[in-house]
Design a protein around this motif. Structure first.
Motif, PDB file in Angstrom:
ATOM      1  N   LEU A  14     -18.931   7.315 -23.480  1.00  0.00           N
ATOM      2  CA  LEU A  14     -17.653   7.978 -23.750  1.00  0.00           C
ATOM      3  C   LEU A  14     -17.809   9.064 -24.811  1.00  0.00           C
ATOM      4  N   MET A  15     -18.583   8.788 -25.846  1.00  0.00           N
ATOM      5  CA  MET A  15     -18.786   9.771 -26.909  1.00  0.00           C
ATOM      6  C   MET A  15     -19.541  10.997 -26.397  1.00  0.00           C
ATOM      7  N   ASN A  16     -20.473  10.787 -25.467  1.00  0.00           N
ATOM      8  CA  ASN A  16     -21.255  11.889 -24.909  1.00  0.00           C
ATOM      9  C   ASN A  16     -20.521  12.621 -23.787  1.00  0.00           C
ATOM     10  N   GLY A  17     -19.357  12.115 -23.389  1.00  0.00           N
ATOM     11  CA  GLY A  17     -18.582  12.773 -22.343  1.00  0.00           C
ATOM     12  C   GLY A  17     -19.113  12.523 -20.947  1.00  0.00           C
ATOM     13  N   ARG A  18     -19.835  11.414 -20.765  1.00  0.00           N
ATOM     14  CA  ARG A  18     -20.377  11.090 -19.450  1.00  0.00           C
ATOM     15  C   ARG A  18     -20.016   9.665 -19.021  1.00  0.00           C
ATOM     16  N   PRO A  19     -18.726   9.361 -18.940  1.00  0.00           N
ATOM     17  CA  PRO A  19     -18.345   8.010 -18.508  1.00  0.00           C
ATOM     18  C   PRO A  19     -18.642   7.811 -17.028  1.00  0.00           C
ATOM     19  N   GLN A  20     -18.860   6.554 -16.671  1.00  0.00           N
ATOM     20  CA  GLN A  20     -19.158   6.234 -15.273  1.00  0.00           C
ATOM     21  C   GLN A  20     -17.959   5.619 -14.560  1.00  0.00           C
ATOM     22  N   ILE A  21     -17.052   4.996 -15.302  1.00  0.00           N
ATOM     23  CA  ILE A  21     -15.938   4.289 -14.672  1.00  0.00           C
ATOM     24  C   ILE A  21     -14.596   4.954 -14.992  1.00  0.00           C
ATOM     25  N   VAL A  22     -14.320   5.171 -16.264  1.00  0.00           N
ATOM     26  CA  VAL A  22     -13.039   5.783 -16.647  1.00  0.00           C
ATOM     27  C   VAL A  22     -13.121   7.291 -16.442  1.00  0.00           C
ATOM     28  N   PRO A  23     -11.969   7.976 -16.323  1.00  0.00           N
ATOM     29  CA  PRO A  23     -11.982   9.429 -16.122  1.00  0.00           C
ATOM     30  C   PRO A  23     -12.602  10.160 -17.316  1.00  0.00           C
ATOM     31  N   LYS A  24     -13.254  11.252 -17.008  1.00  0.00           N
ATOM     32  CA  LYS A  24     -13.865  12.078 -18.045  1.00  0.00           C
ATOM     33  C   LYS A  24     -12.765  12.625 -18.957  1.00  0.00           C
ATOM     34  N   GLY A  25     -13.016  12.633 -20.261  1.00  0.00           N
ATOM     35  CA  GLY A  25     -12.041  13.127 -21.215  1.00  0.00           C
ATOM     36  C   GLY A  25     -11.041  12.075 -21.658  1.00  0.00           C
ATOM     37  N   SER A  26     -11.237  10.814 -21.268  1.00  0.00           N
ATOM     38  CA  SER A  26     -10.325   9.751 -21.687  1.00  0.00           C
ATOM     39  C   SER A  26     -10.427   9.550 -23.187  1.00  0.00           C
ATOM     40  N   ALA A  27      -9.332   9.134 -23.784  1.00  0.00           N
ATOM     41  CA  ALA A  27      -9.316   8.857 -25.216  1.00  0.00           C
ATOM     42  C   ALA A  27     -10.201   7.656 -25.506  1.00  0.00           C
ATOM     43  N   ILE A  28     -10.892   7.708 -26.623  1.00  0.00           N
ATOM     44  CA  ILE A  28     -11.752   6.585 -27.002  1.00  0.00           C
ATOM     45  C   ILE A  28     -10.893   5.575 -27.760  1.00  0.00           C
ATOM     46  N   ASN A  29     -10.808   4.360 -27.199  1.00  0.00           N
ATOM     47  CA  ASN A  29     -10.131   3.250 -27.846  1.00  0.00           C
ATOM     48  C   ASN A  29     -10.722   1.960 -27.304  1.00  0.00           C
ATOM     49  N   LEU A  35     -13.024  -1.048 -20.428  1.00  0.00           N
ATOM     50  CA  LEU A  35     -13.027  -0.672 -19.007  1.00  0.00           C
ATOM     51  C   LEU A  35     -14.330   0.013 -18.614  1.00  0.00           C
ATOM     52  N   GLU A  36     -14.840   0.878 -19.481  1.00  0.00           N
ATOM     53  CA  GLU A  36     -16.104   1.563 -19.200  1.00  0.00           C
ATOM     54  C   GLU A  36     -17.261   0.576 -19.137  1.00  0.00           C
ATOM     55  N   ALA A  37     -17.158  -0.515 -19.902  1.00  0.00           N
ATOM     56  CA  ALA A  37     -18.200  -1.542 -19.900  1.00  0.00           C
ATOM     57  C   ALA A  37     -18.071  -2.481 -18.705  1.00  0.00           C
ATOM     58  N   GLY A  38     -17.032  -2.268 -17.896  1.00  0.00           N
ATOM     59  CA  GLY A  38     -16.862  -3.114 -16.712  1.00  0.00           C
ATOM     60  C   GLY A  38     -16.078  -4.376 -16.998  1.00  0.00           C
ATOM     61  N   ARG A  39     -15.382  -4.405 -18.120  1.00  0.00           N
ATOM     62  CA  ARG A  39     -14.575  -5.560 -18.498  1.00  0.00           C
ATOM     63  C   ARG A  39     -13.102  -5.244 -18.327  1.00  0.00           C
ATOM     64  N   ARG A  41      -9.152  -4.696 -19.581  1.00  0.00           N
ATOM     65  CA  ARG A  41      -8.439  -4.097 -20.706  1.00  0.00           C
ATOM     66  C   ARG A  41      -8.043  -5.232 -21.668  1.00  0.00           C
ATOM     67  N   GLY A  42      -8.267  -4.997 -22.950  1.00  0.00           N
ATOM     68  CA  GLY A  42      -7.890  -6.001 -23.945  1.00  0.00           C
ATOM     69  C   GLY A  42      -8.968  -7.023 -24.230  1.00  0.00           C
ATOM     70  N   SER A  43     -10.142  -6.873 -23.639  1.00  0.00           N
ATOM     71  CA  SER A  43     -11.196  -7.861 -23.868  1.00  0.00           C
ATOM     72  C   SER A  43     -11.882  -7.692 -25.227  1.00  0.00           C
ATOM     73  N   ILE A  44     -11.719  -6.555 -25.863  1.00  0.00           N
ATOM     74  CA  ILE A  44     -12.246  -6.364 -27.217  1.00  0.00           C
ATOM     75  C   ILE A  44     -11.114  -6.701 -28.182  1.00  0.00           C
ATOM     76  N   LYS A  45     -11.272  -7.798 -28.917  1.00  0.00           N
ATOM     77  CA  LYS A  45     -10.199  -8.270 -29.800  1.00  0.00           C
ATOM     78  C   LYS A  45     -10.698  -8.365 -31.235  1.00  0.00           C
ATOM     79  N   LYS A  46      -9.789  -8.098 -32.154  1.00  0.00           N
ATOM     80  CA  LYS A  46     -10.124  -8.185 -33.581  1.00  0.00           C
ATOM     81  C   LYS A  46     -10.383  -9.623 -34.014  1.00  0.00           C
ATOM     82  N   SER A  47      -9.812 -10.544 -33.286  1.00  0.00           N
ATOM     83  CA  SER A  47      -9.934 -11.950 -33.686  1.00  0.00           C
ATOM     84  C   SER A  47     -11.353 -12.491 -33.526  1.00  0.00           C
ATOM     85  N   ARG A  48     -12.156 -11.857 -32.732  1.00  0.00           N
ATOM     86  CA  ARG A  48     -13.540 -12.298 -32.546  1.00  0.00           C
ATOM     87  C   ARG A  48     -14.417 -11.671 -33.628  1.00  0.00           C
TER      88      ARG A  48
END
Length: 144
Positions: A14-29, A35-39, A41-48
């Motif tokens: 995403l930082m390099n501007g070459r995503p494979q799954i999400v649209p190019k130019g998507s906001a990084i969050n 989603l780009e990792a194939g997981r 939405r919401g699987s990255i949580k602060k609680s872990r």
């Protein structure tokens, strides 16, 4: 490859501007990285606890991306003003062209009317000179 490594690889894509799954130019969050990792939405949580460092990297990348992509408010206002000025110029040119076209139409209608009147006058003169062509026949054949 562990889930954490998948997330980091997705973040780098995403930082390099070459995503494979999400649209190019998507906001990084967190969601787009997941989603780009194939997981999901919401699987990255602060609680872990294992995600704390990854979340810090994602937030830093998001800050960097927003600083590069978003123009300042003053620049945006100037851009909108220039677009508005250009649009007003186009409208003025189109209005001028419209007025010219209308005047041409009026001129052609007037010329057409005058030519019809001349034809009718010529038909009357021919009829008075003894030609047998009737005015009604002339109109039906030549003016329609």
């Amino acid at each position: 490859m562990s889930a954490l490594e998948n997330y980091r690889a997705a973040l780098h894509r995403l930082m390099n501007g070459r995503p494979q799954i999400v649209p190019k130019g998507s906001a990084i969050n967190k969601d787009t990285v997941a989603l780009e990792a194939g997981r999901k939405r919401g699987s990255i949580k602060k609680s872990r606890a294992e995600n704390a460092e990854l979340i810090a990297e994602i937030e830093a990348a998001a800050t960097t991306q927003s600083a590069h992509l978003k123009p300042s408010a003053a620049q945006e206002v100037e851009k909108q003003k220039s677009l508005k000025k250009a649009a007003h110029g186009k409208i003025a040119n189109l209005r001028k062209d419209y007025e010219i076209a209308l005047s041409r139409i009026v001129s052609l209608v007037h010329e057409n009317y005058m030519l019809k009147q001349q034809l009718i006058e010529q038909a009357r003169e021919q009829q008075q000179q003894g030609n047998v062509t009737a005015l009604g026949d002339f109109r039906n054949r030549h003016l329609s």
